[in-house]
Design an enzyme around this catalytic site. Structure first.
Site: not given
Length: 539
Positions: A64, A98-99, A388
């Site tokens: 994550d 997010t990545t 998520d």
């Protein structure tokens, strides 16, 4: 330092570290690139995990993005700005993307380096990036899908959880998440705080369950209290159930043993009256935010009332939402209409610990997901995946718009942005083209992480987008597939926010031409340092 009539003038304190002009830009870009490279291998269903060990030896194993960046001890100020990108993505979308946001920001900085080498001014690059980001949002709007039924929501949740340790149970987990979100949705808005996630190791993932109510990680205060109640009437009290101390300093002078006895009896009577008021309201379950003294516990047990003390304020609020109870501050004010109801209140032993299940609540507007896993690290990673999934399903319910996954929107935006760049005059055209190429880092990384040839995959994707904007990369069989048909779907908000925050962060970093760090200000001198050495410094 400046010279004035032969006398040195100190403008900045001694020991201040200052990096100017091109060096400042180069170092900031390098910091961004290294950070993006760190999380890049975690992207997609076949992304790898990172093991992070803190100073106390605690281990976190995750892929994550935001968790990795939060756990890393990052020192460089520009790299910290990219961590803010991930945190913003988490706040706005609930954790997914997010990545993606960080690697797009890193790629924008990487592309800007070659533009700076062509003597294009940073302000012009930033302006071009801004234009491209605005155009990308318009393209994204054109390719989004408006059909958002329950099946679509389940697909959105499954896409968010793919590759996050929930593989074998992602479909049942996705259904639990969708049910939870739809349960707490009110007037088209979802308050994700009303979905409590309670995690316990010692069972398989597919034993996870959705409780129409709240699970409290506490036990009854007295063993003589009932353990299982049906059609329970629930009182929520946020004041202590004990003898109140005087608000001012007071001394009680006792001269006779009988007075002492009378004093003790009076205290007992006060506690007894409190319990009598709770019992007379009709409550048979009591959740207290503060303490319940031993005497009160005894009397509550005699009345057949199940009581739990020191319940967190957030749990009290969820109980109110689930049961329809009103939180009461003064026991004297407690009445039958303040009570909530639940079909069943039970104390159960889960993984060796007693927990109170308040379930079967009618029209519960707060629910609990009990997440199970075989070990602590597995259950922690499943919790992150479920969080998520809740975030993306909530965003989809609120917006009602989704896009295809598998790198499809990025390829389509890149294709249209390159056409748009041809219509722009001036050097901004080069920045818009660089922005378009930067977006292709997402499908390129998906291919690399799946062990595919990234160049072949990009060529195939570009060709397929001549016929459909929904063509993306199926990393499991290595082919270009219609992602809409394959059920790989993401909320539009994830992509919108990732592009917006990545673009703004890159623009801000590009416009910095002077880094002034006071002693201990956290800007190491990285002039001439290679990326590998810098990566070691960042981690």
């Amino acid at each position: 330092m400046a010279q004035g009539q032969g006398q040195p003038i100190l403008v900045l304190p001694e020991g201040t570290n200052r990096i100017l002009g091109r060096d400042a830009q180069r170092n900031n870009i390098l910091a961004g690139k290294v950070l993006a490279e760190t999380v890049r291998t975690t992207l997609g269903p076949k992304g790898m995990d990172k093991m992070l060990v803190d100073g106390l030896g605690d281990i976190v194993v995750t892929n994550d993005g935001v968790t990795i960046l939060k756990e890393m001890d990052i020192e460089h100020p520009a790299a910290k700005m990219l961590v803010e990108v991930a945190k913003t993505q988490e706040d706005e979308v609930g954790g997914d993307g997010t990545t993606t946001a960080v690697i797009i920001a890193g790629e924008l900085l990487k592309k800007s380096e070659s533009l700076l080498d062509m003597d294009i001014h940073p302000t012009i690059i930033a302006m071009g990036y801004r234009q491209a980001a605005e155009k990308a949002q318009e393209i994204l709007e054109d390719i989004c899908i408006d059909d958002v039924g329950k099946d679509t929501l389940v697909k959105v949740a499954m896409t968010a959880m793919t590759g996050k340790g929930t593989e074998k149970a992602r479909k049942p987990l996705a259904k639990l998440v969708v049910d939870a979100v739809q349960q707490v949705a009110e007037d088209g808005e979802v308050e994700t705080d009303h979905i409590k996630i309670e995690k316990k190791e010692g069972a398989t993932v597919d034993e996870s369950a959705l409780v129409q109510g709240v699970i409290i990680d506490k036990e009854r205060v007295h063993p003589g209290m009932p353990k299982n109640l049906t059609d329970a009437k629930i009182a929520l009290i946020n004041s202590p159930i004990e003898v109140k101390e005087t608000e001012m300093d007071a001394e009680i002078s006792i001269t006779d043993p009988t007075q002492m006895q009378a004093f003790i009896e009076q205290e007992e009577t006060m506690v007894k009256d409190m319990v009598a008021k709770i019992a007379s309201s009709g409550a048979d379950v009591l959740f207290a935010q503060k303490g319940i003294d031993d005497l009160a516990q005894h009397y509550l047990a005699k009345e057949g009332i199940m009581a739990v003390r020191r319940v967190k304020k957030s749990d009290i609020e969820k109980l109110a939402k689930a049961t329809g109870a009103t939180v009461v501050s003064n026991i004297d004010d407690l009445a039958a209409e303040d009570l909530g109801s639940a079909g069943e209140v039970t104390e159960k032993k889960i993984s060796g610990e007693d927990m109170i299940f308040v379930e079967k609540c009618k029209e519960a507007k707060a629910v609990t997901l009990l997440v199970r896993g075989s070990t602590k690290h597995i259950v922690d990673e499943i919790q992150r995946a479920v969080e998520d999934a809740i975030g993306v399903v909530a965003a989809t319910v609120e917006d009602g718009k989704v896009v295809a996954g598998g790198g499809a929107p990025e390829i389509e935006m890149a294709k249209k942005l390159k056409d748009y760049a041809d219509s722009i005059s001036g050097r901004e055209q080069l920045a818009v083209t660089a922005f378009a190429e930067s977006l292709e880092v997402v499908p390129k990384t998906l291919a690399e992480n799946a062990g595919l040839d990234s160049i072949d995959s990009l060529v195939d994707l570009r060709a397929s987008h001549e016929s459909s904007p929904y063509m993306g990369l199926d990393v499991f069989d290595g082919k270009v597939t219609d992602m809409k048909e394959a059920g790989v779907i993401e909320p539009k908000r994830v992509k919108k926010q990732a592009i917006q925050s990545a673009s703004e962060a890159a623009e801000m970093i590009l416009r910095i031409d002077d880094v002034i760090a006071s002693v201990g200000g956290g800007a190491p001198d990285m002039d001439g340092m290679d990326p590998a050495a810098m990566g070691g410094m960042l981690l």
